[in-house]
Design a protein around this motif. Structure first.
Motif: not given
Length: 389
Positions: A55-82
C-alpha cells in the motif's frame, strides 16, 4: 481460479507469519498483498521469495521503523489494494487485512489471529501501558480507536467465512462481529523441536519483552526463589525493567537464534509462560521438546496444555503436560512452581510430545484446504442457484 493472499504487514517471521507460510504452501500460485513489505532478501524463504504488492504506507516517511504509527491510515490503505481480478481472497488478519474490498462474485475467507486487540477488550490496558490515560494525546488515541472499532465491525460484513486460530478467538469474533467461525489451530513446527528425555535443573522462559508478556513477573518470582535457576531468552522495550528485577539466579540471554532457543527448551525442567495469548506457539514448542509448561490458565493456553489435575480426577483425563496458575502475580507463579515440583514424574516428556503433535503443520494444511474447498463449492453452488424477488 485466481487466488490472492492478504497479510497485515511483512516485517518479521513470527506467529502470524507461520500461518501465512502454510497458507502459501497450500496455494503456491497465489499472489501476495500486504500494507508494507520490509523483509530483507535473506529472510523471505517463508513467503517463497514472492514479491508483495504493498500500500501507499510503504512509501511514507520512516515507515520501515514506524509503520505501526500509521494505524489511523491503515483502514484507508488496505482498501486501496485492488483485488478485483481474483476469484478467491484469503486474508491473514490480526489488524486490518480482513478489511480488503471484495465483490459479490469473489469469495473472501479470513483467518483471524484476533480482532484488533488494542481497539477492543485490551484498549484500556494498551492506553495504560502506553501512558495515554490523560491529556489531549489520550483523547486523540481514544478517538482513533473508536473510529477503528466502527470500521472493524463494518468490514466484517465483507468476509464470507471466518476462521479463528483458537476457541478463545472464536469467542472474541462472536462478541465483536456477531459471526461464527471455524477453529483451525495455527501450525507448530514440531519437527524442528525434537524430543529430549534428559532434563537439567533450570527453568526457561522466552518471548519478546513487551508489557503484556509479563516476563518481569516471572523474573520477580524466581528472584524470590534463589535456589531455583531461570534462563530468560528474548529482548524488547521491557528489557531494562526485567533486568532490574533479576536476582543472581536469573540469567538473561537477550535475543537468541532458534538453535539456542531449541537447546534450552530441550534441556529445561519446565517452560514458564505468564501471558494471556490468543494461541501461544512457544508453549507448544516446549512440549514438542518433551518439556512441561507452567502457564497462566487463560486464553489459548487452555487449549494447548493439558493441566495437572487433582489425583481423584487424573484417571479420567489425558496425560498432563503442564501446571496452570490463574493470576498474573509473582506469588501465583511461585505457588505453581512448587505444585509442579511436588508432582514429581506425573508429567512425562512423552505426554508433552504427543500433545504437541496435534498441532503439526500437516494437520493445518489438511484442515485449511478442506475448509476452503468446502466454502468454495458452497459459494459456487450459491452463484449458480441465484435468487429471485
Amino acid at each position: 481460479m485466481r487466488i490472492a493472499i492478504v497479510h497485515d504487514w511483512l516485517v518479521v517471521y513470527a506467529g502470524a507469519e507461520r500461518v501465512l507460510e502454510q497458507m502459501l504452501a497450500c496455494y503456491p500460485d497465489a499472489d501476495l498483498f500486504s500494507l508494507v513489505d520490509f523483509l530483507p532478501l535473506g529472510q523471505r524463504d517463508f513467503i517463497y521469495n514472492k514479491p508483495a504488492t504493498t500500500s501507499f504506507i510503504q512509501r511514507l516517511p520512516r515507515a520501515r521503523k514506524k509503520y505501526r504509527g500509521y494505524l489511523p491510515l491503515m483502514p484507508l490503505a488496505i482498501e486501496q489494494l485492488d483485488l478485483s481480478a481474483y476469484d478467491l481472497v484469503l486474508s491473514s488478519s490480526h489488524a486490518v487485512a480482513k478489511g480488503v474490498l471484495t465483490g459479490p462474485d469473489q469469495l473472501h475467507i479470513s483467518y483471524v489471529h484476533s480482532p484488533i486487540r488494542y481497539a477492543w477488550d485490551l484498549q484500556h490496558q494498551y492506553l495504560r501501558e502506553a501512558g495515554l490515560q490523560r491529556g489531549i494525546r489520550s483523547w486523540m488515541a481514544k478517538a482513533i480507536l473508536h473510529y477503528i472499532r466502527l470500521w472493524d465491525v463494518r468490514t466484517a460484513n465483507g468476509v464470507d467465512a471466518f476462521v479463528a486460530n483458537s476457541s478463545f478467538i472464536a469467542r472474541r469474533i462472536r462478541k465483536v462481529y456477531r459471526r461464527e467461525s471455524r477453529v483451525i489451530y495455527p501450525p507448530v513446527d514440531v519437527a524442528d523441536f525434537p524430543l529430549c528425555w534428559d532434563k537439567e535443573d533450570f527453568y526457561v522462559t522466552a518471548s519478546r519483552m513487551v508489557p503484556y508478556k509479563k516476563v518481569d513477573l516471572i523474573v520477580e518470582a524466581f528472584s524470590a526463589m534463589p535456589d531455583k535457576r531461570l534462563v530468560v531468552i528474548g529482548d524488547g522495550p521491557d528489557f531494562a525493567k526485567v533486568r532490574a528485577k533479576a536476582g543472581p539466579n536469573v540469567q538473561l540471554l537477550g535475543f537468541a537464534g532458534v538453535e539456542v532457543l531449541r537447546d534450552h527448551l530441550q534441556r529445561a525442567r519446565a517452560f514458564v509462560f505468564a501471558a494471556e495469548e490468543d494461541f501461544g506457539i512457544s508453549p507448544l514448542e516446549a512440549q514438542a521438546c518433551g518439556t512441561p509448561v507452567i502457564a497462566l490458565g487463560r486464553g489459548g493456553a487452555l487449549e494447548t496444555i493439558v493441566p495437572l489435575l487433582d489425583a481423584e480426577r487424573a484417571g479420567s483425563s489425558p496425560a498432563p503436560t503442564g501446571v496452570f496458575f490463574y493470576e498474573q502475580s509473582a506469588a501465583a507463579i511461585i505457588a505453581a512452581v512448587k505444585r509442579f515440583e511436588a508432582a514429581g514424574a506425573a508429567i512425562t516428556p512423552e505426554a508433552c510430545r504427543e500433545n504437541a503433535l496435534r498441532f503439526a503443520p500437516e494437520r493445518f494444511r489438511a484442515e485449511f484446504t478442506a475448509f476452503v474447498e468446502r466454502e468454495w463449492a458452497a459459494f459456487q453452488s450459491g452463484k449458480q442457484g441465484g435468487c429471485s424477488a
